[in-house]
Structures are given as structure tokens and as C-alpha cells.
Design an enzyme around this catalytic site. Structure first.
Site, PDB file in Angstrom:
ATOM      1  N   ARG A  93     -41.463 -38.908-110.722  1.00  0.00           N
ATOM      2  CA  ARG A  93     -41.647 -37.716-109.881  1.00  0.00           C
ATOM      3  C   ARG A  93     -41.969 -36.519-110.776  1.00  0.00           C
ATOM      4  O   ARG A  93     -41.077 -35.878-111.315  1.00  0.00           O
ATOM      5  CB  ARG A  93     -40.370 -37.443-109.073  1.00  0.00           C
ATOM      6  CG  ARG A  93     -39.991 -38.586-108.180  1.00  0.00           C
ATOM      7  CD  ARG A  93     -38.726 -38.360-107.399  1.00  0.00           C
ATOM      8  NE  ARG A  93     -38.262 -39.635-106.883  1.00  0.00           N
ATOM      9  CZ  ARG A  93     -38.800 -40.274-105.847  1.00  0.00           C
ATOM     10  NH1 ARG A  93     -39.796 -39.720-105.186  1.00  0.00           N
ATOM     11  NH2 ARG A  93     -38.334 -41.433-105.463  1.00  0.00           N
TER      12      ARG A  93
ATOM     13  N   CYS B  79     -39.466 -40.739-101.382  1.00  0.00           N
ATOM     14  CA  CYS B  79     -40.786 -40.099-101.329  1.00  0.00           C
ATOM     15  C   CYS B  79     -41.071 -39.545 -99.934  1.00  0.00           C
ATOM     16  O   CYS B  79     -41.660 -38.473 -99.789  1.00  0.00           O
ATOM     17  CB  CYS B  79     -41.888 -41.085-101.705  1.00  0.00           C
ATOM     18  SG  CYS B  79     -41.653 -41.774-103.345  1.00  0.00           S
TER      19      CYS B  79
END
Lengths: 216, 77
Positions: A130, A53
Site C-alpha cells: 500500500r 482494499c
């Protein structure tokens, strides 16, 4: 697991209005309608202070100027608190000198995550996968991308999709595989036999009547 | 609150928006251009400023309220 599956309910689809929300973010309370008139990339990440991330947020920040040129805003999301988002953004800036310029939703009650189908219980019951939702200025969902927890997103592809959607909207054309700005575009297929015959006389580069390309 | 601090004073972005309103009624787009803030920030900020009584809405446009003028004056001294 069953309870989460029930909560997920309807998954948004391309061509549908983006689900409305009001959310707490690192830039204050924001509503979806605040972005009306701009393109919006709403994306989720599994959690703050995680390695993949962090690389993605740096990469989104790197393409932010290019997105701004195209009238696109970015809005991140994870099931973390605002304090966590602020601490992580400050840590990223301290360690990498990259200042995250866009807001991040603190979706602790999972209201937005569930409305957008960002929780995939097969991957995680608590973290969002995601996701990338590309929402147009009329707040219609135009693209949905899902990546697993272990695979960071490709920013070139996100920019390419924005360019393709904006080119399509402006010129009423489609874009072929691996299209890049400047490449030939696909002329929409003809609907009648007459149009198919005329098509071949219009100076397009045609493989056959149903596959014609032109320069913009 | 993005435009108003917990102590009730406008933040930097809140002050920018209030200053943009000093010259009279403005649309969110005009405030965005003048204050150099993204339109989504201006729209959410105007909600906050209006709820706090620092700005008021007339149709699609906004103006500085007397209280907003006082707060802006106090924050610039």
C-alpha cells in the site's frame, strides 16, 4: 527473489521528479504528464476484490470531494487487469452504493509498480504494497508513504499532509507535529547569528531562537 | 479507448469534448471547463480524438476536424 530485487532497482525519493509513465486505466490510457498542474495522489493496493482494499477505496472516494477542493487528483494502481478493476468497481457500487470516481491503473506488466518501488518482495512478489505518492503540480514527489498489506491507510493523515504541503508552499513555513489547518506554523530556523537575534524581536511565539511559531 | 467506443462512435465524454470544440479553437483548460471533465481526462481524450482524426491540434489549442463534425452530427441525430 533475486530477479525481482534486480528489477526494482532505483527507488523514487522525495524531491525527485516522479517517474514518467503511460498506463492503461479504467479511464483510458493516461500519462503522468496529463496531471501536470494538479496535485496527484498515486496509490497502489495489493489486489481487487480484497477486503482491506475495498474499505480503502470507499474511504478514498469519501475524501475525493475534499481533495478536489484542494486541486488534488487520485490515481489508483494494482497488478490486475482493467476488466478486473471494472468488475470490482461495479461490485463495490452495487454492494455499498459508492461509485469510485477516479481512474485505476491496470499494471499487469508491473511497469509502473517497479518504477515507483511498489513491489516489496518481502511482503509479496506479485502484489503491490500500500504505497502513497504525493506528487506536486510540477510533478515532483513530495511525500512517500508505505503501509504493509495488512494495514489500511488513514485518510485524515493523507488530507493533513496535503494541507501541510500546500500551506508550506504558500507561506514558506514548516508545520509542527500533529499540525492541523488553523494551528500555529513553524518559522524556518535562522541561518545567521544576526537573524537569530532579530527573530526574538519579531513577535513570534518562541521557545528559543531555533523554535519559533506564528499564526498565519 | 475512453473517448471513442469500439464501434468508432464517441462516448459521452468524447461527445462532450467534441461539442466544446464546435465553437472554434480551444485550449485543454477551456475544454475542461466547458465539458465539465477533469483536465487529465481532457488531455488524454484529446490524444485519442486527434489520433482518430476527429480533432486537430494547432499549437497549444485544438479544433474540431471535418470528420469530427460529421461524427458529432451523426451521433446527435
Amino acid at each position: 527473489m533475486e530477479e525481482i530485487k534486480e528489477q526494482i532497482g532505483h527507488m523514487p525519493r522525495i524531491g525527485e521528479p516522479a517517474p514518467a509513465f503511460e498506463a492503461v486505466t479504467t479511464h483510458g490510457k493516461l500519462k503522468l504528464e496529463d496531471f501536470k498542474g494538479s496535485w496527484l495522489i498515486l496509490f497502489s493496493h495489493p489486489a481487487d476484490f480484497t477486503p482491506v482494499c475495498t474499505t480503502e477505496f470507499i474511504a478514498f472516494t469519501e475524501i475525493h470531494p475534499e481533495l478536489q477542493k484542494r486541486g488534488v487528483e487520485l490515481l489508483g494502481l494494482s497488478v490486475d487487469s482493467v476488466s478486473s478493476h471494472i468488475a470490482w468497481a461495479r461490485n463495490v457500487e452495487e454492494k455499498t452504493k459508492v461509485k469510485i470516481p477516479f481512474p485505476i491503473i491496470a499494471d499487469l506488466n508491473k511497469e509502473v509498480s517497479l518504477a515507483y518501488g511498489m513491489i516489496h518482495p518481502g511482503q509479496s512478489k506479485t502484489e503491490t504494497v500500500r504505497c502513497v505518492f504525493i506528487i506536486d503540480p510540477n510533478q515532483i514527489i513530495r511525500t512517500i508513504l508505505y503501509y504493509p498489506l495488512t494495514t489500511g491507510r488513514n485518510m485524515d493523515e493523507i488530507l493533513r499532509i496535503i494541507d501541510a504541503l500546500q500551506t508550506t508552499d504558500k507561506n514558506a513555513v514548516a508545520t509542527p507535529a500533529n499540525w492541523r489547518p488553523g494551528d500555529m506554523v513553524v518559522v524556518p530556523p535562522p541561518n545567521t547569528q544576526e537573524m537569530a537575534e532579530e527573530r526574538l524581536k519579531q513577535g513570534y511565539e518562541c521557545t528559543d531562537w531555533y523554535l519559533c511559531k506564528k499564526k498565519l | 479507448m475512453a473517448c471513442i467506443s469500439p464501434d468508432g462512435k464517441p462516448t459521452e465524454s468524447g461527445s462532450k469534448m467534441l461539442r466544446a470544440l464546435q465553437a472554434g479553437l480551444k485550449s485543454p483548460e477551456e475544454i475542461s471547463n466547458e465539458a465539465g471533465l477533469p483536465l487529465f481526462r481532457v488531455r488524454s481524450g484529446l490524444r485519442e480524438l486527434t489520433e482518430a482524426g476527429l480533432a486537430s491540434q494547432k499549437g497549444d489549442r485544438y479544433e474540431l476536424s471535418p470528420k469530427g463534425g460529421e461524427v458529432l452530427g451523426a451521433s446527435s441525430t
